[in-house]
Design an enzyme around this catalytic site. Structure first.
Site, PDB file in Angstrom:
ATOM      1  N   ASP A   8     -10.260  -0.746   5.931  1.00 34.37           N
ATOM      2  CA  ASP A   8      -9.101  -0.560   5.079  1.00 34.37           C
ATOM      3  C   ASP A   8      -8.400  -1.908   4.882  1.00 34.37           C
ATOM      4  OD1 ASP A   8      -6.928   2.216   5.046  1.00 34.37           O
ATOM      5  OD2 ASP A   8      -6.466   0.249   4.228  1.00 34.37           O
ATOM      6  N   ASP A 102      -9.108   0.195  -1.934  1.00 36.04           N
ATOM      7  CA  ASP A 102      -8.938  -0.685  -0.779  1.00 36.04           C
ATOM      8  C   ASP A 102      -9.548  -0.150   0.515  1.00 36.04           C
ATOM      9  OD1 ASP A 102      -7.219   1.343  -0.173  1.00 36.04           O
ATOM     10  OD2 ASP A 102      -5.448   0.105   0.059  1.00 36.04           O
ATOM     11  N   GLU A 103     -10.438   0.816   0.440  1.00 39.45           N
ATOM     12  CA  GLU A 103     -11.021   1.329   1.686  1.00 39.45           C
ATOM     13  C   GLU A 103     -12.419   1.877   1.463  1.00 39.45           C
ATOM     14  OE1 GLU A 103      -9.383   5.105   3.097  1.00 39.45           O
ATOM     15  OE2 GLU A 103      -8.242   5.215   1.241  1.00 39.45           O
TER      16      GLU A 103
END
Length: 406
Positions: A8, A102-103
């Site tokens: 993350d 974002d992960e």
DNA sequence: TCTGGGGTCCTAGGACCC
DNA sequence: TCTGGGGTCCTAGGACCC
């Protein structure tokens, strides 16, 4: 046993801005549009010290920190950085599932079968590589399944590495508030508290499964198993196809000026069209959203005859839907969406299932819509509009289709 | 003066078919 | 004598996530 990493990026949008504007480093910054109704997408760690966090209205954040720096978002930058981030991760394992910008989840099982290595060390190597290459920090959760890995990556930020094994479930998972469980939001939480379920452990050990069933619906068993640290979902490394492309905007002040609203639909349709074209996506399902207040909204959807991503058709359809459901009250938001989008290629595959040459249901030829542009731009009265729109929908454009003989 | 915008998935009801 | 039941598709709304 599987070894899953959940990775993350920390305060991603803020870190991305700092990476290209180093002068922002160390300052309390937030990423959001400059508007009185804005809410914060990301706060830097310095801003978080003031109690500022994502989803907080900008005006509140300013009350908490008078020298707060606001930065307009740059999504193209974030997409590019995100892409590079996933490419780095993929050098460690190809079994990567993109979970959001974002992960991601990575199945590292095979990696550790082939390489004698310590997961903690490998996680550190990944963090360093991401940081050295992109100046972005990330947190990594390591666990035997996706759910635990996700919970783990949340526990230590920024640049944390957290391992949860089956032995740690009672000590690391069960004490967490039920609200921290993925999928439990502000509507579900009170229903669970009503049953006396306040922590993940409470759910894991709840005596009456029949009572939690209606709260979670179809996924009740999955939630129950996850609370017990079990998650059988697989890394889906071949998914990541978009299902819809939409754009919406909240007005500075509520409005019932139809001229103004039509202009907004024009802008939204253009944006949706451009984004769909960039990704080579088309759709035959178009919807609009009207939001009158924060609580009251309406959506209307229609299936049109052809697959399209043309601005003019999206716009004309959006206006038709608007005329159909608008009640004249002031609006705070309007939105336009293409639903159930497919790739150009998929449409061709569908068409090639037929034996004979077919009408191509995808309208792409600009000249066919040019006359409609004229009409729509010159006059937007209803009758004109419906005429124009029915023209668009009825017109089938023949496209040469060469039968594939193999 | 007052809480966004990008999405995904689930549910429930109605229409329709056989 | 008096209106089924299963399956599928579509629509609208809502919960949730980042």
């Amino acid at each position: 046993m599987q070894i899953i990493f959940h990775i993350d990026l920390n305060a991603f949008f803020a870190s991305a801005e700092i990476s290209i504007h180093p002068e922002l480093k160390g300052k309390p910054i937030v990423i959001c549009r400059q508007s009185k109704r804005s809410i914060i997408t990301t706060a830097s760690y310095e801003a978080r010290k003031y109690g500022i966090h994502s989803a907080m209205p900008l005006f509140q954040a300013k009350e908490l920190c008078s020298h707060l720096v606001t930065v307009e978002p740059h999504f193209e930058l974030y997409k590019a950085l995100s892409q590079s981030f996933f490419e780095i991760i993929a050098t460690f394992s190809p079994y990567l599932e993109v979970a959001s910008i974002d992960e991601c989840y990575v199945d590292m099982t095979e990696y550790f079968q082939k390489n004698k290595a310590n997961p903690q060390d490998v996680a550190k190597t990944i963090q360093d590589k991401v940081y050295d290459t992109l100046s972005l920090q990330c947190s990594i959760g390591i666990a035997p399944n996706k759910f635990l890995a996700k919970m783990a990556s949340d526990m230590k930020k920024p640049m944390g590495i957290t391992i949860i094994t089956n032995k740690d479930i009672k000590t690391k998972l069960w004490p967490l508030s039920i609200k921290d469980m993925i999928g439990v939001g502000k509507k579900t939480q009170p229903k669970l508290i009503e049953l006396g379920i306040e922590t993940i452990g409470d759910l894991a050990n709840y005596h009456n499964y029949e009572k939690i069933k209606p709260i979670f619906g179809k996924n009740a068993l999955i939630f129950y198993q996850r609370a017990n640290g079990k998650d059988f979902s697989k890394i889906n490394y071949s998914k990541n196809e978009l299902k819809s492309v939409g754009n919406s905007t909240t007005f500075e002040t509520d409005s019932n000026d139809e001229q103004f609203i039509r202009k907004k639909f024009r802008d939204l349709s253009r944006e949706v069209s451009q984004r769909a074209k960039k990704r080579e996506l088309i759709s035959n399902s178009i919807s609009i959203t009207l939001k009158y207040t924060r609580e009251k909204s309406r959506t209307k959807q229609i299936i049109i005859e052809h697959y399209t991503n043309e601005e003019e058709i999206i716009f004309a359809t959006a206006l038709l839907l608007f005329e159909n459901i608008y009640n004249g009250e002031k609006l705070r938001l309007v939105g336009v969406s293409l639903n159930n989008v497919i790739h150009y290629k998929e449409l061709n595959q569908q068409i090639s299932l037929f034996e004979h040459v077919q009408d191509n249901y995808y309208i792409s030829q600009k000249d066919k819509t040019d006359q409609i542009i004229e009409e729509l731009n010159s006059s937007l009265d209803d009758i004109h509009l419906i005429k124009a729109s029915s023209l668009i929908h009825k017109e089938k454009i023949q496209k040469k289709y060469i039968k594939n003989d193999e």
